[in-house]
Write a protein that holds these residues in place. Structure first.
Motif, PDB file in Angstrom:
ATOM      1  N   LEU A  25      15.449 -44.655  20.963  1.00  0.00           N
ATOM      2  CA  LEU A  25      15.187 -45.999  20.460  1.00  0.00           C
ATOM      3  C   LEU A  25      16.494 -46.728  20.222  1.00  0.00           C
ATOM      4  O   LEU A  25      17.379 -46.213  19.534  1.00  0.00           O
ATOM      5  N   ALA A  26      16.614 -47.935  20.767  1.00  0.00           N
ATOM      6  CA  ALA A  26      17.830 -48.737  20.607  1.00  0.00           C
ATOM      7  C   ALA A  26      17.436 -50.151  20.175  1.00  0.00           C
ATOM      8  O   ALA A  26      16.649 -50.813  20.851  1.00  0.00           O
ATOM      9  N   HIS A  27      17.981 -50.590  19.060  1.00  0.00           N
ATOM     10  CA  HIS A  27      17.615 -51.878  18.452  1.00  0.00           C
ATOM     11  C   HIS A  27      18.415 -53.028  19.053  1.00  0.00           C
ATOM     12  O   HIS A  27      19.249 -52.854  19.946  1.00  0.00           O
ATOM     13  N   GLY A  28      18.196 -54.219  18.531  1.00  0.00           N
ATOM     14  CA  GLY A  28      18.892 -55.410  18.989  1.00  0.00           C
ATOM     15  C   GLY A  28      20.123 -55.716  18.157  1.00  0.00           C
ATOM     16  O   GLY A  28      20.462 -55.019  17.206  1.00  0.00           O
ATOM     17  N   ASP A  31      21.212 -55.771  13.920  1.00  0.00           N
ATOM     18  CA  ASP A  31      20.149 -54.956  13.344  1.00  0.00           C
ATOM     19  C   ASP A  31      20.651 -53.529  13.182  1.00  0.00           C
ATOM     20  O   ASP A  31      21.822 -53.221  13.458  1.00  0.00           O
ATOM     21  N   THR A  32      19.776 -52.632  12.734  1.00  0.00           N
ATOM     22  CA  THR A  32      20.090 -51.209  12.624  1.00  0.00           C
ATOM     23  C   THR A  32      18.889 -50.415  13.109  1.00  0.00           C
ATOM     24  O   THR A  32      17.826 -50.970  13.422  1.00  0.00           O
ATOM     25  N   ARG A  33      19.036 -49.104  13.124  1.00  0.00           N
ATOM     26  CA  ARG A  33      17.942 -48.251  13.579  1.00  0.00           C
ATOM     27  C   ARG A  33      16.727 -48.312  12.656  1.00  0.00           C
ATOM     28  O   ARG A  33      15.635 -47.892  13.048  1.00  0.00           O
ATOM     29  N   ARG A  34      16.874 -48.869  11.449  1.00  0.00           N
ATOM     30  CA  ARG A  34      15.710 -49.050  10.577  1.00  0.00           C
ATOM     31  C   ARG A  34      14.697 -50.030  11.169  1.00  0.00           C
ATOM     32  O   ARG A  34      13.546 -50.083  10.730  1.00  0.00           O
ATOM     33  N   SER A  35      15.115 -50.763  12.181  1.00  0.00           N
ATOM     34  CA  SER A  35      14.196 -51.658  12.879  1.00  0.00           C
ATOM     35  C   SER A  35      12.965 -50.916  13.390  1.00  0.00           C
ATOM     36  O   SER A  35      11.879 -51.487  13.494  1.00  0.00           O
ATOM     37  N   TYR A  36      13.128 -49.617  13.681  1.00  0.00           N
ATOM     38  CA  TYR A  36      12.037 -48.810  14.237  1.00  0.00           C
ATOM     39  C   TYR A  36      11.346 -47.955  13.177  1.00  0.00           C
ATOM     40  O   TYR A  36      10.656 -46.988  13.516  1.00  0.00           O
ATOM     41  N   ARG A  37      11.509 -48.314  11.918  1.00  0.00           N
ATOM     42  CA  ARG A  37      10.982 -47.467  10.836  1.00  0.00           C
ATOM     43  C   ARG A  37       9.466 -47.291  10.905  1.00  0.00           C
ATOM     44  O   ARG A  37       8.942 -46.259  10.448  1.00  0.00           O
ATOM     45  N   PHE A  38       8.744 -48.272  11.460  1.00  0.00           N
ATOM     46  CA  PHE A  38       7.289 -48.157  11.546  1.00  0.00           C
ATOM     47  C   PHE A  38       6.841 -47.438  12.813  1.00  0.00           C
ATOM     48  O   PHE A  38       5.704 -46.980  12.893  1.00  0.00           O
ATOM     49  N   PRO A 256       8.521 -57.360  17.830  1.00  0.00           N
ATOM     50  CA  PRO A 256       7.128 -56.893  17.789  1.00  0.00           C
ATOM     51  C   PRO A 256       6.976 -55.501  17.194  1.00  0.00           C
ATOM     52  O   PRO A 256       5.940 -55.191  16.593  1.00  0.00           O
ATOM     53  N   HIS A 257       7.986 -54.639  17.348  1.00  0.00           N
ATOM     54  CA  HIS A 257       7.918 -53.288  16.804  1.00  0.00           C
ATOM     55  C   HIS A 257       7.952 -53.279  15.280  1.00  0.00           C
ATOM     56  O   HIS A 257       7.501 -52.319  14.653  1.00  0.00           O
ATOM     57  N   THR A 258       8.465 -54.346  14.681  1.00  0.00           N
ATOM     58  CA  THR A 258       8.484 -54.492  13.224  1.00  0.00           C
ATOM     59  C   THR A 258       7.269 -55.266  12.731  1.00  0.00           C
ATOM     60  O   THR A 258       6.685 -54.928  11.701  1.00  0.00           O
ATOM     61  N   GLU A 259       6.883 -56.292  13.479  1.00  0.00           N
ATOM     62  CA  GLU A 259       5.778 -57.147  13.065  1.00  0.00           C
ATOM     63  C   GLU A 259       4.411 -56.532  13.356  1.00  0.00           C
ATOM     64  O   GLU A 259       3.487 -56.621  12.544  1.00  0.00           O
ATOM     65  N   THR A 260       4.289 -55.944  14.548  1.00  0.00           N
ATOM     66  CA  THR A 260       2.997 -55.421  15.002  1.00  0.00           C
ATOM     67  C   THR A 260       3.180 -54.000  15.536  1.00  0.00           C
ATOM     68  O   THR A 260       2.933 -53.727  16.712  1.00  0.00           O
ATOM     69  N   PRO A 261       3.628 -53.068  14.683  1.00  0.00           N
ATOM     70  CA  PRO A 261       3.943 -51.721  15.182  1.00  0.00           C
ATOM     71  C   PRO A 261       2.743 -50.987  15.754  1.00  0.00           C
ATOM     72  O   PRO A 261       2.894 -50.210  16.705  1.00  0.00           O
ATOM     73  N   ASP A 262       1.556 -51.216  15.214  1.00  0.00           N
ATOM     74  CA  ASP A 262       0.383 -50.520  15.738  1.00  0.00           C
ATOM     75  C   ASP A 262       0.106 -50.941  17.176  1.00  0.00           C
ATOM     76  O   ASP A 262      -0.233 -50.106  18.029  1.00  0.00           O
ATOM     77  N   GLU A 263       0.248 -52.248  17.451  1.00  0.00           N
ATOM     78  CA  GLU A 263       0.032 -52.734  18.802  1.00  0.00           C
ATOM     79  C   GLU A 263       1.096 -52.198  19.752  1.00  0.00           C
ATOM     80  O   GLU A 263       0.797 -51.805  20.883  1.00  0.00           O
ATOM     81  N   VAL A 264       2.349 -52.172  19.302  1.00  0.00           N
ATOM     82  CA  VAL A 264       3.428 -51.646  20.147  1.00  0.00           C
ATOM     83  C   VAL A 264       3.204 -50.160  20.427  1.00  0.00           C
ATOM     84  O   VAL A 264       3.385 -49.690  21.552  1.00  0.00           O
TER      85      VAL A 264
END
Length: 279
Positions: A25-28, A31-38, A256-264
């Motif tokens: 996983l690589a963020h934008g 940002d940091t890797r916490r972007s993918y916390r969900f 989208p991975h932060t806002e709508t993680p279930d959909e992603v």
């Protein structure tokens, strides 16, 4: 526990959790890797080994690097996959979506699939005048990013994030405070400015050389484009025929991975199941 990979005189910070086929996983930028916390817990629960990395200049990774282009970031991602010793699907958001494209094109034996979230993977027009006139959302996003590029203003960056994340997660206030604290560290805003100055043209030039499956996920409310779906379709058109698929999440912005993680996650898991070999 944070691990570190040395690349030259600098280091990348990453977490490694789970067992199974490898997903990186690589963020934008900014940002940091916490972007993918969900996203991480769902990937681990589905049986994947997940390496979640702070890209160069961000989070707990070193500030000092020779460059911050997508090609530079791609080299880091390939080095990390090689270090971990097995092929991977790389998930990249924004600038890292373009980097994931380059990694796949240049190291096909290591990168066997790519998921691009709101990616900057193609050369963009210097100034989309018609877009500025017809789209208030795009106009606001462009203006706030221009302020960041020109002045290094942290308030301008947080105003951009407020626009780019229309659906706020429950922990938004705490995570925004973390972002402000991280971006206040010496050199971090300069890294963001340098990333803003880079062009996605290097990634676009590699699209025709990609040989693995690619999933592009756009948010319909992403302020970085007047028409996010059209941007995703252009990426697919530049890939070899049949390799790419596009999904647009209604109402999501640039994260989208932060806002709508279930959909992603619902989009990503079937892609991983048909792309990564278990063994």
């Amino acid at each position: 526990m944070t691990q570190h990979l040395s690349i030259g005189t600098s280091t990348l910070a990453y977490d490694l959790v789970g067992e199974g086929p490898l997903v990186v996983l690589a963020h934008g930028m900014g940002d940091t890797r916490r972007s993918y916390r969900f996203l991480v817990p769902g990937l681990v629960a589905a049986g994947y080994r997940v390496a979640n990395v702070d890209i160069r200049g961000c989070g707990e990774s070193s500030v000092e690097w020779d460059g911050f282009s997508r090609t530079d970031i791609a080299g880091d991602l390939v080095a990390l996959v090689r270090h971990l010793g097995r092929p991977a699907v790389v998930v990249g958001q924004s600038i890292s979506g373009g980097a994931a494209t380059i990694a796949a094109a240049t190291a096909p034996e290591l990168v066997v699939g790519v998921v691009e979230l709101a990616p900057f993977t193609r050369k963009q027009p210097m100034l989309d005048v018609s877009g500025l006139l017809r789209s208030p959302r795009y106009r606001k996003g462009f203006t706030r990013l221009a302020q960041v590029l020109a002045t290094g203003s942290l308030p301008a960056w947080t105003r951009y994030l407020d626009l780019a994340v229309p659906t706020k997660p429950a922990d938004w206030d705490a995570e925004l405070a973390r972002t402000v604290a991280t971006m206040s560290e010496a050199g971090r805003m300069k890294v963001l400015q340098k990333m803003c100055q880079t062009s996605p043209a290097d990634a676009g030039a590699q699209l025709a050389d990609v040989r693995c499956p690619v999933l592009v996920v756009e948010g319909s409310a992403d302020p970085d484009w007047t028409d996010p779906r059209a941007e995703g379709e252009r990426i697919l058109a530049d890939l070899p025929e049949g390799l790419g698929e596009l999904a647009v999440i209604e109402g999501a912005g640039h994260y989208p991975h932060t806002e709508t993680p279930d959909e992603v996650l619902a989009l990503t898991l079937p892609f991983l199941a048909k792309t990564l070999t278990r063994g």
